[in-house]
Write a protein that holds these residues in place. Structure first.
Motif, short mmCIF file in Angstrom:
data_model
loop_
_atom_site.label_atom_id
_atom_site.label_comp_id
_atom_site.label_asym_id
_atom_site.label_seq_id
_atom_site.Cartn_x
_atom_site.Cartn_y
_atom_site.Cartn_z
N ALA A 1 70.83 55.67 106.92
CA ALA A 1 69.71 56.40 106.30
C ALA A 1 69.72 56.18 104.79
CB ALA A 1 69.81 57.87 106.63
N ARG A 2 68.53 56.06 104.22
CA ARG A 2 68.42 55.89 102.77
C ARG A 2 68.32 57.24 102.08
NH1 ARG A 2 65.25 51.73 104.69
NH2 ARG A 2 63.51 53.15 104.91
N MET A 3 68.90 57.33 100.87
CA MET A 3 68.67 58.50 100.03
C MET A 3 67.24 58.42 99.53
SD MET A 3 71.52 60.03 99.86
CE MET A 3 72.78 60.52 98.72
N VAL A 34 60.94 40.38 111.67
CA VAL A 34 61.02 41.84 111.70
C VAL A 34 61.79 42.27 110.46
CG1 VAL A 34 60.75 42.08 114.21
CG2 VAL A 34 63.05 41.78 113.26
N ARG A 35 61.36 43.38 109.87
CA ARG A 35 61.97 43.85 108.61
C ARG A 35 62.70 45.16 108.93
NH1 ARG A 35 56.46 43.75 107.87
NH2 ARG A 35 56.65 45.99 107.60
N VAL A 36 64.02 45.08 109.01
CA VAL A 36 64.78 46.23 109.49
C VAL A 36 65.79 46.70 108.44
CG1 VAL A 36 66.31 47.08 111.30
CG2 VAL A 36 64.48 45.47 111.88
N GLY A 37 65.71 47.98 108.09
CA GLY A 37 66.61 48.53 107.08
C GLY A 37 67.60 49.53 107.65
N SER A 38 67.13 50.74 107.96
CA SER A 38 68.04 51.82 108.31
C SER A 38 68.88 51.54 109.55
CB SER A 38 67.28 53.14 108.43
OG SER A 38 66.10 52.96 109.16
N ALA A 39 68.37 50.75 110.49
CA ALA A 39 69.17 50.45 111.69
C ALA A 39 70.40 49.59 111.34
CB ALA A 39 68.33 49.75 112.75
N PRO A 91 51.20 53.18 110.65
CA PRO A 91 51.66 54.55 110.45
C PRO A 91 52.95 54.82 111.21
CG PRO A 91 49.40 54.48 111.33
CD PRO A 91 49.89 53.09 111.29
N ARG A 92 53.83 55.61 110.62
CA ARG A 92 55.08 55.96 111.29
C ARG A 92 54.77 56.94 112.42
NH1 ARG A 92 60.38 54.88 110.11
NH2 ARG A 92 60.15 53.77 108.17
N CYS A 93 55.19 56.61 113.63
CA CYS A 93 54.89 57.48 114.77
C CYS A 93 56.21 57.87 115.45
CB CYS A 93 54.05 56.77 115.81
SG CYS A 93 52.66 55.88 115.14
N SER A 98 67.46 45.87 102.36
CA SER A 98 68.60 46.49 101.68
C SER A 98 68.19 47.38 100.51
CB SER A 98 69.55 45.39 101.21
OG SER A 98 68.84 44.32 100.62
N LYS A 99 66.92 47.69 100.39
CA LYS A 99 66.44 48.49 99.25
C LYS A 99 67.23 49.79 99.13
CE LYS A 99 62.91 50.87 101.96
NZ LYS A 99 61.72 50.43 102.66
N THR A 100 67.51 50.15 97.89
CA THR A 100 68.24 51.37 97.49
C THR A 100 69.76 51.32 97.79
OG1 THR A 100 68.09 52.82 99.44
CG2 THR A 100 66.16 52.77 97.96
N GLY A 159 57.12 45.10 112.33
CA GLY A 159 58.20 45.72 113.09
C GLY A 159 59.34 46.12 112.18
N MET A 160 59.78 47.38 112.30
CA MET A 160 60.87 47.93 111.50
C MET A 160 61.90 48.55 112.45
SD MET A 160 58.53 49.18 108.32
CE MET A 160 58.80 50.90 108.49
N SER A 161 62.81 49.36 111.89
CA SER A 161 63.91 49.88 112.73
C SER A 161 63.43 50.52 114.02
CB SER A 161 64.72 50.92 111.94
OG SER A 161 65.41 50.29 110.89
N ASN A 162 62.35 51.29 113.93
CA ASN A 162 61.96 52.08 115.11
C ASN A 162 61.05 51.32 116.08
OD1 ASN A 162 59.94 52.15 113.15
ND2 ASN A 162 59.08 54.03 113.98
N GLU A 174 63.90 43.21 99.68
CA GLU A 174 63.96 44.25 98.64
C GLU A 174 62.55 44.72 98.29
OE1 GLU A 174 66.44 45.83 97.15
OE2 GLU A 174 68.08 44.75 98.11
N ASN A 175 62.44 46.00 97.89
CA ASN A 175 61.13 46.59 97.57
C ASN A 175 60.87 46.75 96.08
OD1 ASN A 175 61.69 47.43 100.35
ND2 ASN A 175 59.75 48.56 100.14
N TYR A 176 61.93 46.71 95.27
CA TYR A 176 61.76 46.98 93.84
C TYR A 176 62.20 45.75 93.06
CZ TYR A 176 61.60 51.52 96.03
OH TYR A 176 61.28 52.55 96.88
C1 PLP Z 1 61.75 50.11 103.97
C2 PLP Z 1 60.87 49.09 104.59
C3 PLP Z 1 61.20 48.51 105.83
C4 PLP Z 1 62.43 48.90 106.66
O1 PLP Z 1 62.27 50.19 107.16
P1 PLP Z 1 63.35 50.81 108.17
O2 PLP Z 1 62.59 51.89 108.86
O3 PLP Z 1 64.47 51.32 107.34
O4 PLP Z 1 63.77 49.75 109.10
C5 PLP Z 1 60.35 47.52 106.32
N1 PLP Z 1 59.24 47.14 105.66
C6 PLP Z 1 58.89 47.69 104.48
C7 PLP Z 1 57.65 47.22 103.81
C8 PLP Z 1 59.68 48.69 103.93
O5 PLP Z 1 59.31 49.24 102.76
#
Ligand code: PLP
Length: 229
Positions: free
Chosen positions: A224-226, A215-220, A164-166, A34-36, A199-202, A55-57
């Motif tokens: 989208a984050r600002m 799995v750590r999923v945010g934007s899905a 890396p993001r691919c 839920s960061k940002t 594992g993240m959204s993509n 959270e990241n911060y």
């Molecule tokens: C932001 C973040 C995520 C989530 O990323 P999304 O692409 O939004 O799912 C997962 N892990 C870490 C470490 C992040 O910083």
């Protein structure tokens, strides 16, 4: 689509990914990142049943943690997944039950000293050896797990990576496979690496195929984050 609906759709996809991988869905848990996003945007996701938030911060974690507690909501499990800064460790330790981004012994020691209860930590691996990223080179990881696991109030429960993001999530597969191999090696050395955070959204479906348990999923979920100002 409202975030609560996106959450339910995502959970269905996670369940399918588990079944395709021949794994029981109960083995994989979701951290909603839920960061940002303002606290008001977490509420519908909480109402829809989500209890683990990432959270990241550190200050943002503190503010959201305090606010939920003040509202009488005390059943959220917070995960800290961002870069650790020494001067903010007390906020992380006060609120998080899991920290996914540990690599330094000194940070782990300070986290243990401030945490009101035993803290579960993941050791971050720089699995693709990227200059721009934190995390340990794979060959130094297990030794560091052993050192950190001996610390007071700290339990090393697994490894974490951020490949890396691919464009094509299948490109992450070799990294996830290496994480699984490193985890197996750690277990063989007697480390209690029961978890694996990747594992993240993509690419969560690929991570699940290689044994992810978180799995750590945010934007899905949240959209989208600002970009950070
Ligand atoms: C932001 C973040 C995520 C989530 O990323 P999304 O692409 O939004 O799912 C997962 N892990 C870490 C470490 C992040 O910083």
């Amino acid at each position: 689509m409202p975030s609560a609906q996106r959450l339910l759709a995502l959970k269905e996809k996670i369940r399918h990914a588990c079944i395709s991988a021949g794994r029981p869905p109960s083995e994989v848990q979701l951290v909603a990142v839920s960061k940002t996003f303002p606290e008001t945007e977490l509420h519908p996701v909480y109402q829809a049943g989500q209890r683990h938030f990432g959270e990241n911060y550190a200050q943002e974690l503190r503010d959201k943690g305090q606010s939920f507690t003040q509202q009488g909501i005390d059943d959220i499990t917070w995960h800290f997944i961002g870069r650790i800064q020494s001067n903010k460790i007390k906020h992380i330790a006060a609120h998080a039950s899991y920290v996914h981004s540990v690599e330094k012994v000194a940070h782990a020691q300070a986290l243990g000293a401030h945490a009101p209860r035993p803290l579960k930590v993941f050791i971050t691996v720089n699995i693709a050896r990227e200059q721009s990223k934190g995390g340990l080179p794979p060959e130094e990881t297990l030794q560091r797990c052993e050192e950190i696991h001996q610390l007071e109030n700290i339990e090393v429960c697994g490894l974490m990576c951020l490949p890396p993001r691919c464009e094509d999530p299948e490109e992450s597969a070799p990294y996830f496979e290496q994480m699984a191999a490193l985890t197996a090696e750690g277990r063989a050395r007697g480390l209690p690496l029961t978890e694996l955070s990747m594992g993240m959204s993509n690419d969560f479906h690929v991570a699940i195929r290689y044994g992810a348990t978180w799995v750590r999923v945010g934007s899905a979920i949240f959209g989208a984050r600002m970009p950070k100002p």
